[in-house]
Design a protein around this motif. Structure first.
Motif, PDB file in Angstrom:
ATOM      1  N   LEU A  92       0.834  -1.206   0.000  1.00  0.00           N
ATOM      2  CA  LEU A  92       0.000   0.000   0.000  1.00  0.00           C
ATOM      3  C   LEU A  92       0.867   1.252   0.000  1.00  0.00           C
ATOM      4  O   LEU A  92       0.570   2.233  -0.695  1.00  0.00           O
ATOM      5  N   GLY A  96      -0.191   2.354  -3.320  1.00  0.00           N
ATOM      6  CA  GLY A  96      -1.536   2.833  -3.028  1.00  0.00           C
ATOM      7  C   GLY A  96      -1.716   4.323  -3.282  1.00  0.00           C
ATOM      8  O   GLY A  96      -0.762   5.105  -3.192  1.00  0.00           O
ATOM      9  N   LEU A 100      -6.165   5.536   0.096  1.00  0.00           N
ATOM     10  CA  LEU A 100      -5.933   4.200   0.656  1.00  0.00           C
ATOM     11  C   LEU A 100      -4.874   4.251   1.757  1.00  0.00           C
ATOM     12  O   LEU A 100      -5.043   3.643   2.816  1.00  0.00           O
ATOM     13  N   TYR A 160      -9.501  -7.033   4.872  1.00  0.00           N
ATOM     14  CA  TYR A 160      -9.251  -6.756   3.463  1.00  0.00           C
ATOM     15  C   TYR A 160      -8.336  -7.819   2.863  1.00  0.00           C
ATOM     16  O   TYR A 160      -7.607  -8.513   3.579  1.00  0.00           O
ATOM     17  N   MET A 221     -10.145   1.581  -5.338  1.00  0.00           N
ATOM     18  CA  MET A 221      -9.576   0.364  -4.753  1.00  0.00           C
ATOM     19  C   MET A 221      -8.556  -0.299  -5.667  1.00  0.00           C
ATOM     20  O   MET A 221      -7.968  -1.317  -5.306  1.00  0.00           O
ATOM     21  N   LEU A 223      -5.065  -0.915  -6.918  1.00  0.00           N
ATOM     22  CA  LEU A 223      -3.757  -0.748  -6.281  1.00  0.00           C
ATOM     23  C   LEU A 223      -2.700  -0.601  -7.361  1.00  0.00           C
ATOM     24  O   LEU A 223      -2.479  -1.516  -8.154  1.00  0.00           O
TER      25      LEU A 223
END
Length: 373
Positions: A92, A96, A100, A160, A221, A223
């Protein structure tokens, strides 16, 4: 010096936690205790290397290594946060978007948000490029996800998953299959997500099958970049394969075995302990070097694959070596802690070479990587 002080702090913490958990084999997969994870978060021992603006603590990868090594050696219940802290958070952070990162990373660092890995599928375990899970654009500008993932440890408890999908057909040529792959962050409580348990030999439940049926994914969402999933997932695997969990899963067996020799010396057992300790120390040095590489900003994919291969082999060999030189019978009901640990390690052993990539695949990665140098 900082690392030495940090180790002492972790050991003191674990002494205060004595009695709140039972040390166990494979604690990074089987030891689930969300409250324990939150207590680690309160001490700044999750998200250690991340920037402070995302809830991190800007410590080094080597310092994080020291904390995780102490926790694993003690058989502490770290499974709840393990994947999120080890690889999902770094992914992330690297790929990300800001929403996020600001939404999820502080919660991971606090021990309040847990992730799972959405890579492997039936018939596409070691061959990730063969995945069939698909994400297709919808009229809202988002995506619709359909497919199934396997071996997703603790998906029944996590919040998640980072899911590898195919968003366009593969390209031409030998590396064409790596094109058209994309990663998404998926809320496991979303409509259309079903989690089915997969029991292991001792009846335990951490593996799962996760089915996605018309799961709506907001555009945010996504990535990283669409079609960049192969590069992203191989970078993620460097975090997954290189840590001390790759050679400390069966450390409880080694520790109890060594303690048993204090009062019952045995030349054959002593020699076996020496051989095992020597191998462990060698693997540890290689694993530590990968942590130092992360501090330099590198992604040591080849050394990580070597750590995973050597560590997995060591974990299985340890069980056989100890069983050969001790008269303690492995059994989950054994009166001896060593007997119980040996039994649990043996029952978990078939999974050692599967998780994080089979030994054959890892050796192929290393061989190809060395050939290109």
């Amino acid at each position: 010096m900082a690392t030495k002080v940090l180790r002492a702090e972790v050991r003191t913490f674990l002494e205060t936690e004595a009695g709140t958990y039972t040390p166990q084999v494979d604690s990074w997969l089987g030891g689930v205790d969300p409250d324990f994870s939150r207590r680690l978060g309160e001490r700044g021992w999750l998200g250690m290397t991340w920037p402070k603006e995302y809830g991190g603590h800007e410590r080094t990868a080597v310092e994080r290594y020291a904390v995780t090594e102490e926790l694993l050696a003690a058989g502490a219940p770290v499974a709840a946060h393990w994947i999120a802290d080890r690889q999902s958070g770094p992914s992330l952070l690297r790929y990300g978007n800001e929403e996020l990162k600001h939404t999820l990373l502080p919660r991971i660092a606090a021990g309040e948000c847990f992730f799972v890995i959405g890579m492997s599928e039936a018939d596409a375990g070691s061959d990730l490029a063969a995945i069939r899970t698909r994400a297709e654009r919808d009229e809202r500008g988002g995506w619709v996800l359909n497919g199934t993932k396997m071996w997703t440890s603790h998906a029944h408890l996590a919040h998640y998953a980072i899911v590898l999908t195919r968003t366009s057909p593969p390209g031409e040529g030998p590396r064409g299959r790596h094109q058209g792959l994309t990663q998404f962050v998926v809320d496991l409580s979303a409509p259309g997500v079903t989690v089915n348990p997969i029991r292991i030999l001792d009846g335990g439940h951490h593996f799962n099958e996760v089915v996605f049926q018309d799961v709506a994914l907001p555009a945010g969402m996504l990535l990283g970049e669409e079609g960049n999933g192969w590069h992203q997932v191989t970078a993620e695997l460097a975090y997954e394969r290189s840590g001390p969990e790759r050679w400390l899963s069966t450390f409880q067996v080694l520790d109890l075995f060594a303690r048993s020799l204090i009062t019952r010396p045995n030349p054959a057992a002593d020699a076996a302990l020496g051989r095992l300790a020597a191998r462990l120390l060698a693997i540890r040095q290689l694993s530590l070097r990968t942590a130092a590489a992360f501090d330099r900003g590198d992604l040591p994919d080849l050394p990580a694959a070597m750590v995973k291969d050597l560590g997995t082999t060591f974990e299985a060999d340890l069980i056989d070596e100890v069983r050969r030189v001790t008269d303690v019978a492995p059994s989950l009901d054994a009166p001896s802690p060593l007997g119980r640990a040996m039994a649990m390690a043996q029952l978990h052993a078939p999974g050692y070479t599967l998780r994080g990539g089979t030994n054959e695949i890892l050796r192929s990665i290393v061989a190809k990587g060395l050939a290109l140098r």
